[in-house]
Design an enzyme around this catalytic site. Sequence first.
Site, PDB file in Angstrom:
ATOM      1  N   CYS A  46      -0.026  -1.296  -5.711  1.00  0.00           N
ATOM      2  CA  CYS A  46      -0.053  -2.747  -5.562  1.00  0.00           C
ATOM      3  C   CYS A  46      -0.187  -3.473  -6.897  1.00  0.00           C
ATOM      4  CB  CYS A  46      -1.181  -3.170  -4.624  1.00  0.00           C
ATOM      5  SG  CYS A  46      -2.824  -2.765  -5.229  1.00  0.00           S
ATOM      6  N   ASN A  47      -0.573  -2.789  -7.956  1.00  0.00           N
ATOM      7  CA  ASN A  47      -0.661  -3.460  -9.257  1.00  0.00           C
ATOM      8  C   ASN A  47      -0.100  -2.604 -10.392  1.00  0.00           C
ATOM      9  OD1 ASN A  47      -2.799  -1.597  -9.884  1.00  0.00           O
ATOM     10  ND2 ASN A  47      -4.234  -2.958  -8.838  1.00  0.00           N
ATOM     11  N   THR A 192      -0.162   0.349   8.434  1.00  0.00           N
ATOM     12  CA  THR A 192      -0.773   1.554   9.011  1.00  0.00           C
ATOM     13  C   THR A 192      -1.007   2.647   7.968  1.00  0.00           C
ATOM     14  OG1 THR A 192       1.436   2.404   9.591  1.00  0.00           O
ATOM     15  CG2 THR A 192       0.264   1.144  11.283  1.00  0.00           C
ATOM     16  N   ALA A 196      -4.612   0.379   4.873  1.00  0.00           N
ATOM     17  CA  ALA A 196      -4.972  -0.083   6.212  1.00  0.00           C
ATOM     18  C   ALA A 196      -6.141   0.735   6.761  1.00  0.00           C
ATOM     19  CB  ALA A 196      -3.763   0.016   7.134  1.00  0.00           C
TER      20      ALA A 196
END
Length: 447
Positions: A46-47, A192, A196
Amino acid sequence: MLLCVSANHKKTSFTVLEQLARVSPDFASELVEAEDIDGAAILSTCNRFEVYIDAIQKGDQDDVCKTGLLVQNRIGELCNISPSTIIEQTSFLAGCEVSRHLFSVATGLESMIIGETEIAGQVKRALTYAQKCRTTSPELERLFQRASAVNRHIRQSTKINEVGQSLVSLSLDLASSRIGDWSGVRAIIVGTGKYASKALALLKERGVVDISVYSPSGHVNNICNTEGVRNIFNLQTALSGCDLVVGCSSVDKPVITKQDIETAQASGSRTSRVRPVGRPSTDLTAIEASNRSRHVLIDLGLPRNFDPAISDLPTADLIDLDMLRVHAPFDNLAAEKMAHELAIESSSQFVNDCKQHEATPVIVSFRNYLESLTQTSLRRTDNCKHAQHALKHFVNSLIHIPLTRCKQLAANGESHKFAESMEILFDVKTDCTEGTQYQSSCGKSFD
């Protein structure tokens, strides 16, 4: 030679990272089709977006830089990012700097939250996927496998685990200022995957019992079958009855828009458990009366799961990666310093091991040569066990000093000198090339 093109939260804007997240994992397959690339693996989080390459070193430093530039430009083409932007917002590493970087990444030392643990699993999965797609190489496999081992060693040897918390945990901490009573919160998890599952566990720890899961792809896995968790198939309908939405999905476009939230709040009939930031907790009765429907949305997706325009709504609070970067806590400097030192030490050991590995063809050729002489001599002595033992002992004694010297030369990137001597003295030829892939570029990064 090991190369790395890195885009991460320290140097790259989240707008560019969001575009890079759309690069297909099959990009590695495209790279290995090039004649000067032996292997490729992609680490995408995500980064962070990083491409690790095992390139065939044919020339000098300029050729190394040229390979990196070609990869950067191709990434830009795939994402419709200008060459100047992609070069400005990515880093190019070569040689021993690559192992030093990946070891730090795998341990969470390069993460937005120092010491976070999710990245270790992401590094493992990057290698697994490359192996599945047959894009890896022996050198890349050694690099990634050693990175996982270094991560375990550093976490066992330092207190870095006490420093790091996950992005999910930090985001829920920030959400706490908007939520009066976690036990009454109605939550939806979008996605999922690993994040998550982490979100589900942390929500339960905080006392949340009303949890639903929505899969944009319709994929059903273990999280969907968790006891007490409901699967939902109509997200819009579910939004009107929830307080908190956590986005952890890999999607190409937002699954929740500003209009979706406006529609959900207009049709919501239940009192929200979310209060506006800044309201004292003692004013909950008034808040519930004036805010019949309010949402907190946590967007951990890249690309974004939720439309950033949602933050314009006065009755919605959006916590995204940009906000998390601002609120990431200060780290424990002593633990981080020790972990960095161990990562550097481990990188040096890895580079030394790789240099000695490059001398393997020379050592094998020399051993084979002496073995052939041994067998020839044994045939002349009726091959008795006593003679066989004595001759092999003599050969092992004879070979010890040359092989020790060979390893010393290899550690300095000079195994080719031993190979040249072998060819001159014994006419033993090897494939050992001059220098090593770690010699000229060690310590170099090209930003």
